[in-house]
Design a protein around this motif. Structure first.
Motif, PDB file in Angstrom:
ATOM      1  N   GLY A  70     -14.507  53.083 -68.810  1.00 56.67           N
ATOM      2  CA  GLY A  70     -13.334  53.264 -69.367  1.00 56.67           C
ATOM      3  C   GLY A  70     -12.988  52.745 -70.629  1.00 56.67           C
ATOM      4  O   GLY A  70     -11.817  52.981 -71.225  1.00 56.67           O
ATOM      5  N   LYS A  71     -14.024  52.441 -71.134  1.00 56.23           N
ATOM      6  CA  LYS A  71     -13.952  51.644 -72.660  1.00 56.23           C
ATOM      7  C   LYS A  71     -14.138  52.911 -73.510  1.00 56.23           C
ATOM      8  O   LYS A  71     -14.776  53.814 -73.248  1.00 56.23           O
ATOM      9  CB  LYS A  71     -14.774  50.352 -72.845  1.00 56.23           C
ATOM     10  N   PRO A  87     -14.454  57.035 -62.137  1.00 56.88           N
ATOM     11  CA  PRO A  87     -13.075  56.546 -62.643  1.00 56.88           C
ATOM     12  C   PRO A  87     -13.153  55.422 -63.664  1.00 56.88           C
ATOM     13  O   PRO A  87     -13.944  54.578 -63.581  1.00 56.88           O
ATOM     14  CB  PRO A  87     -12.571  55.797 -61.287  1.00 56.88           C
ATOM     15  N   ALA A  88     -12.134  55.470 -64.448  1.00 58.91           N
ATOM     16  CA  ALA A  88     -12.144  54.658 -65.770  1.00 58.91           C
ATOM     17  C   ALA A  88     -12.092  53.363 -65.419  1.00 58.91           C
ATOM     18  O   ALA A  88     -12.613  52.525 -66.216  1.00 58.91           O
ATOM     19  CB  ALA A  88     -10.967  55.085 -66.610  1.00 58.91           C
ATOM     20  N   GLU A  89     -11.400  52.695 -64.218  1.00 61.02           N
ATOM     21  CA  GLU A  89     -11.153  51.498 -63.772  1.00 61.02           C
ATOM     22  C   GLU A  89     -12.219  50.967 -63.288  1.00 61.02           C
ATOM     23  O   GLU A  89     -12.516  49.883 -62.754  1.00 61.02           O
ATOM     24  CB  GLU A  89      -9.926  51.359 -62.802  1.00 61.02           C
ATOM     25  N   LYS A 120      -8.662  53.158 -55.524  1.00 64.00           N
ATOM     26  CA  LYS A 120      -9.014  54.015 -54.292  1.00 64.00           C
ATOM     27  C   LYS A 120      -9.667  52.974 -53.303  1.00 64.00           C
ATOM     28  O   LYS A 120      -9.912  53.661 -52.131  1.00 64.00           O
ATOM     29  CB  LYS A 120     -10.350  54.785 -54.623  1.00 64.00           C
ATOM     30  N   LYS A 121      -9.762  51.696 -53.409  1.00 65.34           N
ATOM     31  CA  LYS A 121     -10.068  50.681 -52.579  1.00 65.34           C
ATOM     32  C   LYS A 121     -11.551  50.847 -51.962  1.00 65.34           C
ATOM     33  O   LYS A 121     -11.860  50.995 -50.963  1.00 65.34           O
ATOM     34  CB  LYS A 121      -8.995  50.679 -51.156  1.00 65.34           C
ATOM     35  N   ILE A 122     -12.231  51.549 -52.759  1.00 64.06           N
ATOM     36  CA  ILE A 122     -13.561  51.785 -52.299  1.00 64.06           C
ATOM     37  C   ILE A 122     -14.810  50.796 -52.801  1.00 64.06           C
ATOM     38  O   ILE A 122     -14.746  50.463 -54.051  1.00 64.06           O
ATOM     39  CB  ILE A 122     -13.970  53.268 -52.397  1.00 64.06           C
ATOM     40  N   VAL A 123     -15.778  50.840 -52.204  1.00 61.96           N
ATOM     41  CA  VAL A 123     -16.849  50.105 -52.712  1.00 61.96           C
ATOM     42  C   VAL A 123     -18.143  51.207 -52.343  1.00 61.96           C
ATOM     43  O   VAL A 123     -18.183  51.475 -51.392  1.00 61.96           O
ATOM     44  CB  VAL A 123     -17.329  48.495 -52.000  1.00 61.96           C
TER      45      VAL A 123
END
Length: 355
Positions: free
Chosen positions: A277-278, A299-301, A319-322
């Motif tokens: 996301g940069k 996702p940018a984050e 999204k609370k995902i790993v």
């Protein structure tokens, strides 16, 4: 041939509802942490999340085609997908390669919070002078923070971290260059804690979140090896900004620094973590500035632990995902870099499932 370890229906969550149509909506699910010292790990289904089941098989086919050994997705800490390929099993260990740099960064932060070291102090405060072959005035410019951010200025012509190879190329803080000299942080932690790095790491990080695994002496540097679920445990710690259940393993402020642009040369790099996301990024082995996101389809984050041969931990907080991927290089002709085009192609497949 792939082996499916788990994709279970938590029927008690979905079949025991009330007949009363006015029943309030279910409260937001709390983050789950698998027990320490247990193989128990709660699961949830793709259907319960509203994800696209029809796109799972194309994802799995792509992973198998690209030499994957294991793949996991956690949501809120619970396993949604866990697959093993080509004879690899849940108990087998595999090397993290440079994804293990994030373990070193985290352990360094723990040592700092215990007041054993300060990352802004020069490395020679802990290792003594002469740990490089640089002139003393140049060596004394190098801090532990420079090792965390790949800005030591040490010549990157050789990846073998021996004193004779650690020669001057640029002043610290003036050049970003991906280099295995980061492993001198392991020596800093060992000296500051008066024990081996592995002993300190085991007590302060590994054992506290229930990982298995070990450090071995690779051809070029020390490499961490573990099973897939241990990699996922560390990813879960990262999702929760250094907190495991009710215990803050690494203080949140240091972890937030770790996943924030750490210098003004490569904005897509934190403390040994890669950042999406940069506006631009650099890659190992080059000094070119590339415009755009590190992984455009992700996702940018997202922040990520990335190692050679496409060892990956992707973390997406909103999204609370790993997501964990272990295996051989997706492209055997290009196995030696932390970054590859595999990431963007894989995220196309992942997005088709989770969005």
């Amino acid at each position: 041939m792939r082996k499916i370890l788990s994709l279970f229906v938590l029927s008690t969550l979905f079949s025991c509802g009330s007949d009363d149509s006015s029943t309030p909506s279910t409260p937001e699910e709390q983050m789950y942490f698998p027990p320490i010292g247990s193989t128990t790990w709660e699961t949830k289904t793709i259907e319960s999340l509203g994800w696209n089941q029809s796109q799972v098989q194309p994802l799995l086919d792509y992973l198998e085609q690209k030499n994957t050994k294991s793949f996991m997705i956690l949501h809120n800490g619970k396993i949604v997908m866990e697959y093993y390929f080509n004879g690899h099993t849940a108990s087998d260990t595999w090397q993290w390669n440079s994804a293990g740099k994030t373990l070193v960064a985290t352990t360094t932060g723990i040592a700092q919070q215990e007041n054993l070291l300060n990352i802004n102090n020069k490395v020679s405060d802990y290792l003594g002078t002469g740990w490089t072959s640089e002139p003393l005035t140049k060596e004394n410019m190098i801090t532990s923070r420079n090792l965390l951010t790949m800005t030591s200025g040490i010549d990157d012509a050789s990846d073998f971290v021996i004193t004779s190879n650690l020669t001057y190329l640029a002043d610290a803080n003036s050049r970003w260059s991906y280099h295995n000299v980061f492993q001198k942080l392991m020596d800093v932690v060992a000296a500051a804690s008066n024990q081996t790095f592995e002993t300190y790491f085991n007590a302060k990080l590994k054992d506290r979140i229930g990982m298995d695994g070990f450090w071995d002496n690779g051809i070029i540097y020390k490499i961490y090896n573990s099973n897939t679920r241990s990699m996922a445990r560390f990813g879960l710690l990262a999702l929760n900004k250094g907190k495991w259940n009710n215990t803050q393993i690494i203080n949140e402020s240091f972890f937030n620094e770790s996943i924030t642009t750490s210098q003004n040369i490569n904005p897509s790099y934190g403390y040994l973590w890669w950042l999406n996301g940069k506006n631009s990024f650099m890659i190992p082995g080059e000094q070119t500035q590339f415009t755009g996101f590190l992984v455009p389809n992700a996702p940018a984050e997202m922040y990520a632990a990335m190692g050679a041969s496409d060892q990956r931990i992707y973390v997406v907080p909103s999204k609370k995902i790993v997501i964990v991927r272990m295996g051989n290089a997706s492209d055997p002709s290009n196995p030696n870099f932390a970054l590859s085009g595999f990431d963007d192609a894989l995220w196309i497949k992942i997005n088709a499932v989770i969005n």
